[in-house]
Scaffold this motif. Structure first.
Motif, PDB file in Angstrom:
ATOM      1  N   LEU A 189       9.248   8.631 -24.560  1.00 22.05           N
ATOM      2  CA  LEU A 189      10.623   9.054 -24.857  1.00 22.05           C
ATOM      3  C   LEU A 189      10.629  10.208 -25.864  1.00 22.05           C
ATOM      4  N   GLU A 190       9.757  10.111 -26.890  1.00 24.58           N
ATOM      5  CA  GLU A 190       9.730  11.175 -27.897  1.00 24.58           C
ATOM      6  C   GLU A 190       9.444  12.525 -27.252  1.00 24.58           C
ATOM      7  N   SER A 191       8.448  12.539 -26.338  1.00 29.93           N
ATOM      8  CA  SER A 191       8.059  13.821 -25.748  1.00 29.93           C
ATOM      9  C   SER A 191       9.228  14.402 -24.955  1.00 29.93           C
ATOM     10  N   ALA A 192      10.041  13.510 -24.348  1.00 31.60           N
ATOM     11  CA  ALA A 192      11.188  14.009 -23.590  1.00 31.60           C
ATOM     12  C   ALA A 192      12.285  14.520 -24.527  1.00 31.60           C
ATOM     13  N   LEU A 193      12.437  13.831 -25.679  1.00 31.70           N
ATOM     14  CA  LEU A 193      13.563  14.163 -26.560  1.00 31.70           C
ATOM     15  C   LEU A 193      13.321  15.398 -27.415  1.00 31.70           C
ATOM     16  N   THR A 194      12.072  15.860 -27.496  1.00 28.71           N
ATOM     17  CA  THR A 194      11.817  17.041 -28.346  1.00 28.71           C
ATOM     18  C   THR A 194      12.515  18.268 -27.787  1.00 28.71           C
ATOM     19  N   THR A 195      12.911  18.234 -26.505  1.00 36.34           N
ATOM     20  CA  THR A 195      13.530  19.426 -25.930  1.00 36.34           C
ATOM     21  C   THR A 195      15.015  19.525 -26.271  1.00 36.34           C
ATOM     22  N   VAL A 196      15.597  18.457 -26.838  1.00 37.49           N
ATOM     23  CA  VAL A 196      17.028  18.492 -27.161  1.00 37.49           C
ATOM     24  C   VAL A 196      17.277  19.530 -28.256  1.00 37.49           C
ATOM     25  N   SER A 197      18.381  20.285 -28.112  1.00 34.10           N
ATOM     26  CA  SER A 197      18.592  21.374 -29.077  1.00 34.10           C
ATOM     27  C   SER A 197      19.215  20.878 -30.384  1.00 34.10           C
ATOM     28  N   ASN A 198      19.034  21.676 -31.445  1.00 27.30           N
ATOM     29  CA  ASN A 198      19.619  21.404 -32.775  1.00 27.30           C
ATOM     30  C   ASN A 198      19.085  20.160 -33.468  1.00 27.30           C
ATOM     31  N   VAL A 199      17.925  19.638 -33.020  1.00 27.37           N
ATOM     32  CA  VAL A 199      17.410  18.426 -33.665  1.00 27.37           C
ATOM     33  C   VAL A 199      16.718  18.812 -34.956  1.00 27.37           C
ATOM     34  N   ASP A 200      16.979  18.034 -35.997  1.00 29.87           N
ATOM     35  CA  ASP A 200      16.336  18.289 -37.273  1.00 29.87           C
ATOM     36  C   ASP A 200      15.031  17.494 -37.337  1.00 29.87           C
ATOM     37  N   THR A 201      15.121  16.164 -37.187  1.00 31.34           N
ATOM     38  CA  THR A 201      13.897  15.354 -37.149  1.00 31.34           C
ATOM     39  C   THR A 201      14.080  14.246 -36.118  1.00 31.34           C
ATOM     40  N   ILE A 202      12.950  13.779 -35.579  1.00 33.04           N
ATOM     41  CA  ILE A 202      12.976  12.622 -34.689  1.00 33.04           C
ATOM     42  C   ILE A 202      12.133  11.540 -35.338  1.00 33.04           C
ATOM     43  N   GLN A 203      12.738  10.391 -35.590  1.00 40.06           N
ATOM     44  CA  GLN A 203      11.983   9.277 -36.161  1.00 40.06           C
ATOM     45  C   GLN A 203      11.953   8.172 -35.144  1.00 40.06           C
ATOM     46  N   SER A 204      10.850   7.421 -35.095  1.00 44.07           N
ATOM     47  CA  SER A 204      10.871   6.289 -34.183  1.00 44.07           C
ATOM     48  C   SER A 204      10.305   5.075 -34.894  1.00 44.07           C
ATOM     49  N   ILE A 205      10.812   3.902 -34.516  1.00 40.96           N
ATOM     50  CA  ILE A 205      10.299   2.652 -35.067  1.00 40.96           C
ATOM     51  C   ILE A 205       9.899   1.793 -33.882  1.00 40.96           C
ATOM     52  N   SER A 206       8.610   1.487 -33.789  1.00 38.58           N
ATOM     53  CA  SER A 206       8.172   0.626 -32.690  1.00 38.58           C
ATOM     54  C   SER A 206       7.848  -0.733 -33.273  1.00 38.58           C
ATOM     55  N   THR A 207       8.574  -1.766 -32.824  1.00 41.07           N
ATOM     56  CA  THR A 207       8.273  -3.120 -33.284  1.00 41.07           C
ATOM     57  C   THR A 207       7.926  -3.919 -32.044  1.00 41.07           C
ATOM     58  N   ALA A 208       7.580  -5.196 -32.228  1.00 42.56           N
ATOM     59  CA  ALA A 208       7.220  -6.015 -31.074  1.00 42.56           C
ATOM     60  C   ALA A 208       8.395  -6.049 -30.106  1.00 42.56           C
ATOM     61  N   GLY A 209       8.175  -5.529 -28.921  1.00 43.02           N
ATOM     62  CA  GLY A 209       9.188  -5.616 -27.873  1.00 43.02           C
ATOM     63  C   GLY A 209      10.393  -4.721 -28.051  1.00 43.02           C
ATOM     64  N   GLN A 210      10.330  -3.746 -28.978  1.00 43.41           N
ATOM     65  CA  GLN A 210      11.501  -2.904 -29.166  1.00 43.41           C
ATOM     66  C   GLN A 210      11.100  -1.526 -29.675  1.00 43.41           C
ATOM     67  N   SER A 211      11.747  -0.500 -29.149  1.00 41.02           N
ATOM     68  CA  SER A 211      11.486   0.845 -29.647  1.00 41.02           C
ATOM     69  C   SER A 211      12.813   1.481 -30.019  1.00 41.02           C
ATOM     70  N   ILE A 212      12.926   1.912 -31.270  1.00 46.10           N
ATOM     71  CA  ILE A 212      14.172   2.560 -31.711  1.00 46.10           C
ATOM     72  C   ILE A 212      13.833   3.991 -32.079  1.00 46.10           C
ATOM     73  N   ILE A 213      14.593   4.918 -31.552  1.00 47.25           N
ATOM     74  CA  ILE A 213      14.343   6.318 -31.907  1.00 47.25           C
ATOM     75  C   ILE A 213      15.598   6.857 -32.578  1.00 47.25           C
ATOM     76  N   ILE A 214      15.415   7.412 -33.770  1.00 49.50           N
ATOM     77  CA  ILE A 214      16.561   7.937 -34.513  1.00 49.50           C
ATOM     78  C   ILE A 214      16.427   9.445 -34.564  1.00 49.50           C
ATOM     79  N   MET A 215      17.425  10.147 -34.056  1.00 45.58           N
ATOM     80  CA  MET A 215      17.367  11.604 -34.075  1.00 45.58           C
ATOM     81  C   MET A 215      18.389  12.119 -35.075  1.00 45.58           C
ATOM     82  N   MET A 216      17.916  12.970 -35.992  1.00 48.95           N
ATOM     83  CA  MET A 216      18.833  13.568 -36.956  1.00 48.95           C
ATOM     84  C   MET A 216      19.123  14.979 -36.480  1.00 48.95           C
TER      85      MET A 216
END
Length: 991
Positions: free
Chosen positions: A15-42
């Motif tokens: 998902l991160e590799s796909a989201l890097t193409t989004v415009s105006n992104v400042d930072t992409i953070q992700s949290i991978s826990t057991a059974g869950q992936s959360i990606i926070i885009m600033m």
């Protein structure tokens, strides 16, 4: 149930590799826990979030097909400050069940109907459920399993239409009514055993109509309560939403005549309301102080009245312009008005003072008005245009600073433009009518002590011009000495800069503290609650504390439903209003830390909820360590955390790499399971239904549906032995124990993996106390630089420090632009490079006042102070303009240079002092910084007052000296050019 590593490699990275193409992104953070992936885009400030959301969905669409099977569809959620509840209400009463019913049936739907409210979330309280607790021993004796019981219940409880039947000439529908009507019906359900015997459900299980297991407790000041959290629509106005909610609540209480206590524990609007009220108060105080100065200088009621008119007129006109421009009244725009009040009267003072002077020289009211206004018209036009030129770059500042301050820049610009119009039209008009012959005689009306003091002050001011002539003459005779003294003062203040310290935004005291408590991993809800009750008691002992709103079993995150597990709790502490307490919120927070320091087995984090914290980052100090190996990251982050902890001024140091939860890991032996005809998935779901119970069906009662949950009898299923001896039915009808096909071990669960910009990282964050951000960061950076990092690992700094650096950089550009613009506006107006150059000398002297102003008040340099510096550029030059403009006129009339310098000084001293002092006094209430929300603008006012004081006093001496020096150089150069012929006069060199 994939671990963080699998989630990271299979889902997050893709998902991160796909989201890097989004415009105006400042930072992409992700949290991978057991059974869950959360990606926070600033995103960068000012991005259109709706468009960004669509773009994100499109990007995810490209890779969705490549995600591992069994992964749910990714969800895109917009997170903004409006996702925080704007109101939190605690409803408590004698009977909690009744309170909850009213909350769910009445309050929630009624509040949800308000158009401004986006959603209403209810926490705490109890939910009804029918429990079917099966006795495992009996179950085994009859050769049954839990899933069979659940199946029977499902098949027994239905309501089904079965065709039509005709009777006579009518058609009737046939419906089988087979729903449970009482709990007794459930007890009487017949179950067939494998041997063919039939028994009732009541024989092997106890059926009770009870409550779900509590996952969360909510309390207000020790009283059990139901929490109601209100989120507003993104575009709704906070204050309006809050008013509507309060009205509706009052209405509900009246209609239902309830004896509930409804406590509005948190209301974002009340802070806004109080802040705006205190700002309005400052506007009035500032205006009054400005009028006082005028009265002291003019000692004439009529004259004071004429000038005072410019304040209400300009403010009303500003509101009209704001309405058409579409800005709202908020802390920032009101602050802008409050800052503008002092500057609004400046133009009027200069015009009126000059008209008054001509009137006292014997011109008729009409002539005085015309001559006086036209003589200074150019000067005030120049002063106003330069002041507005300063605010122009503010509109181009990037990032947070622009979001916060461009509305303020617009408001001030409107106010100043309006005041210019008033000064050029209404002031001369009123002067020509009101300054009659009688009013020009200063009558001594009244007597007494105060009057004598005022008279004395007046005479002193009237004679000041004469004394100033003497001073100026002396300065012109010792020009070098003047320049050296001013230079030394400036060097001294530059040297003192490091003592000031810097921060991102000044901390505001909204009287709110959030305390989050984490007990040992794996503690039960009641264990946690026991500790939390002690904490509540200790906090309520503190005199300043008004309300404590407790949520046990939640992390208090934005979406309250994300249960933080039974070992987390959040307490929201509200202090009494600021004017009713001696101590600031930081000090109370520190006392809470001290009181909770001794609690065994708990991690307590106390943070002050800042009104400005919705502007971005959470913690002031954030150190990021990035690299690949989790173990190495953990070691490094522990080392960094120790450094941060030992730096003076830091509090609440936390590290993001914490240990995972303790778990029992069950490994099912595939071959053995297959021999019994079982798949690992079947076994796993049997275990799940045994431990959690399954909702077999729903039971209708009084118009609501209640879950019927089938589980093992509660005393038996927490036990480890029980888990190993659990029976599972094979498809052939044989019974097998879990321990025959699986092995068990107790282990530490995996750690969550955080990535930023596609690299794994650990974060160490900290809060501050009694020390500014800049000096703390300098200390930390110096010590971290001495660590020897393994190859491929690097350390960076985020948090407020990063935002501070970015904002300072863009404000520095705005400052340079402002200085250039001010110079060019003057150059255009005077059609010369010489006069504006001399006038600009009043700008650098401001630094003396700025540095000493901040040192005296003990405030740190922040974004708001920086904006004060930019404003100063516009304010400081206006005094010099008023002076130089008149000087130029005198020389054009053919006066000798030094005589002109002294005469211009004598005549212009009064308006310069009056404008400077009205501006300073009008800003005084803001600089003192009392009242809610005032801390935000206080540094700005402090900087302006300090800078203006210094620059006014120094301008009066320095500008004349600089003028004469440059004039001499000009003469020499022109003499050289005209090959010895005599210069025609001073203007040859300057134009």
């Amino acid at each position: 149930g994939a671990g963080p590593e699998e989630v990271e490699s299979g889902v997050t990275k893709l998902l991160e590799s796909a989201l890097t193409t989004v415009s105006n992104v400042d930072t992409i953070q992700s949290i991978s826990t057991a059974g869950q992936s959360i990606i926070i885009m600033m995103f960068k400030w000012g991005t259109d979030m709706d468009a960004a959301g669509i773009e994100i969905k499109d990007s995810i669409g490209y890779v969705e097909g490549f995600l591992p099977s069994g992964v749910e569809d990714p969800m895109v959620v917009k997170m903004d400050p409006t996702m925080m509840p704007i109101m939190q209400i605690g409803v408590s009463g004698e009977d909690l069940e009744q309170v909850q019913e009213i909350a769910e049936e009445v309050i929630e739907p009624r509040l949800s109907r308000i158009p401004e409210v986006a959603s209403v979330i209810i926490t705490g309280g109890q939910d009804r459920e029918v429990k079917v607790e099966v006795d495992p021993v009996r179950l085994e004796n009859y050769g049954l399993t839990l899933s069979q019981v659940a199946q029977v219940l499902q098949m027994e409880n239905f309501n089904m239409s079965s065709g039509k039947v005709t009777r006579g000439d009518r058609e009737y529908y046939v419906r089988n009514m087979q729903e449970f009507e009482t709990v007794e019906d459930i007890r009487n359900v017949a179950i067939l055993t494998p041997t063919g015997a039939s028994l009732r459900l009541g024989d092997i299980a106890t059926v009770t109509d009870g409550y779900k297991e509590m996952e969360q407790y909510t309390r207000v000041n020790h009283k059990e309560a139901v929490g109601i959290h209100i989120m507003k629509q993104t575009d709704a106005n906070t204050v309006k939403t809050s008013e509507l909610v309060r009205k509706e609540l009052a209405k509900i209480q009246q209609e239902r005549n309830l004896d509930f206590e409804v406590d509005v524990v948190y209301d974002a609007a009340s802070y806004v309301q109080r802040s705006i009220n205190s700002t309005i108060r400052m506007i009035f105080e500032g205006a009054l102080l400005a009028v006082l100065v005028l009265f002291l200088f003019l000692r004439n009621m009529r004259s004071t009245l004429i000038i005072f008119t410019s304040i209400p007129l300009s403010i009303i006109a500003t509101f009209i312009m704001m309405y058409f421009y579409g800005t709202t009244l908020n802390l920032i725009t009101m602050g802008g008005l409050a800052l503008g009040v002092g500057r609004i009267v400046d133009d009027s003072i200069v015009v009126f003072e000059n008209i008054y002077r001509h009137r006292s020289l014997g011109l008729s009211p009409m002539e005085a008005a015309i001559t006086g206004a036209s003589e200074v018209g150019g000067a005030i036009l120049a002063a106003t245009m330069t002041f507005i030129a300063v605010f122009l770059p503010m509109v181009f500042v990037e990032g947070l600073a622009s979001i916060v301050f461009s509305p303020m820049a617009m408001t001030i610009s409107f106010a100043i433009l309006c005041s210019l119009l008033v000064a050029l039209t209404i002031i001369p008009l009123m002067s020509s009518r009101i300054l009659t012959d009688q009013s020009m005689q200063r009558t001594r009306t009244g007597s007494g002590r105060i009057f004598d003091i005022m008279q004395g002050f007046g005479n002193w001011i009237d004679n000041l011009g004469e004394r100033y002539k003497v001073l100026l003459q002396a300065c012109l005779n010792h020009r070098r000495r003047v320049i050296i003294i001013v230079t030394l003062l400036m060097v001294a203040s530059c040297a003192a800069i490091p003592l000031v310290g810097a921060e991102f935004l000044p901390t505001t005291d909204s009287g709110e503290i959030s305390v989050s408590i984490e007990t040992d991993k794996g503690s039960s809800l009641d264990d946690t609650d026991e500790i939390v009750r002690q904490v509540e008691a200790r906090i309520l002992d503190i005199p300043e504390v008004e309300t404590v709103f407790t949520s046990v079993g939640s992390t208090g995150t934005m979406l309250m439903s994300m249960g933080g597990g039974s070992n987390n709790s959040t307490l929201y502490v509200k202090l009494c209003p600021k004017n009713e307490r001696q101590r600031g919120v930081e000090i109370v927070a520190e006392e809470i830390r001290q009181k909770l320091a001794g609690l065994a087995g708990t991690k307590v984090a106390v943070s002050v909820m800042d009104a400005t914290s919705s502007f971005g980052s959470s913690s002031p100090v954030v150190v990021r360590i990035s690299g690949d190996d989790l173990d190495v990251l953990k070691e490094l982050s522990t080392e960094v955390a120790d450094i941060v902890r030992s730096t003076p001024g830091t509090r609440e140091v936390t590290s993001s790499l914490t240990d995972g939860n303790p778990e029992v890991q069950i490994r099912i032996d595939r071959d053995r399971a297959a021999a019994y005809g079982l798949t690992p998935m079947q076994v796993a779901s049997e275990i799940k239904s045994a431990m959690d119970g399954t909702v077999a069906t729903r039971y209708k009662v009084e118009g609501e549906e209640i879950d019927v949950r089938v589980s093992y009898a509660s005393e038996s299923y927490n036990d480890m032995d029980y888990l190993t001896n659990m029976t599972i039915l094979t498809p052939q009808g044989a019974v097998v124990k879990l321990s025959q096909i699986a092995s068990f071990e107790l282990a530490q669960g995996p750690v969550q993996i955080i990535r930023e910009d596609q690299v794994r990282k650990a974060e160490v964050s900290a809060e501050l106390l009694n020390r500014d951000l800049n000096s703390v960061m300098t200390d930390i950076q110096a010590r971290v630089a001495q660590m020897n990092l393994p190859a491929g690992y690097e350390i960076s700094y985020g948090g407020e420090n990063e935002e501070m650096m970015e904002s300072f950089a863009s404000l520095a550009i705005a400052l340079l632009l402002a200085i250039l613009l001010v110079y060019s506006v003057m150059a255009v107006q005077y059609e010369s490079f010489f006069n504006p150059f001399v006038i600009m000398f009043s700008v650098p002297t401001c630094i003396i006042g700025v540095v000493f102003g901040l040192l005296v008040t003990g405030r740190a340099f922040s974004i708001t102070a920086f904006i004060g510096v930019i404003m100063l550029v516009g304010i400081a030059v206006s005094n010099a303009i008023v002076y130089v403009d008149y000087l130029k006129q005198l020389r054009e009339r053919g006066m000798e240079r030094n005589a002109a310098i002294v005469e211009a000084g004598r005549v212009r001293l009064r308006p310069i002092l009056m404008t400077a002092f009205t501006t300073i006094l009008a800003m005084l209430p803001m600089a003192i910084g009392l009242g809610e929300g005032a801390e935000l603008i206080a540094p700005l006012a402090t900087v302006v007052i300090g800078g203006l004081l210094a620059s006014t006093l120094i301008t009066l001496v320095l500008v004349p000296v600089v003028y004469s020096i440059f004039d001499d150089w000009g003469r020499k150069i022109s003499a050289r050019f005209s090959k010895g012929s005599t210069p025609q006069g001073p203007d040859v060199s300057v134009s």
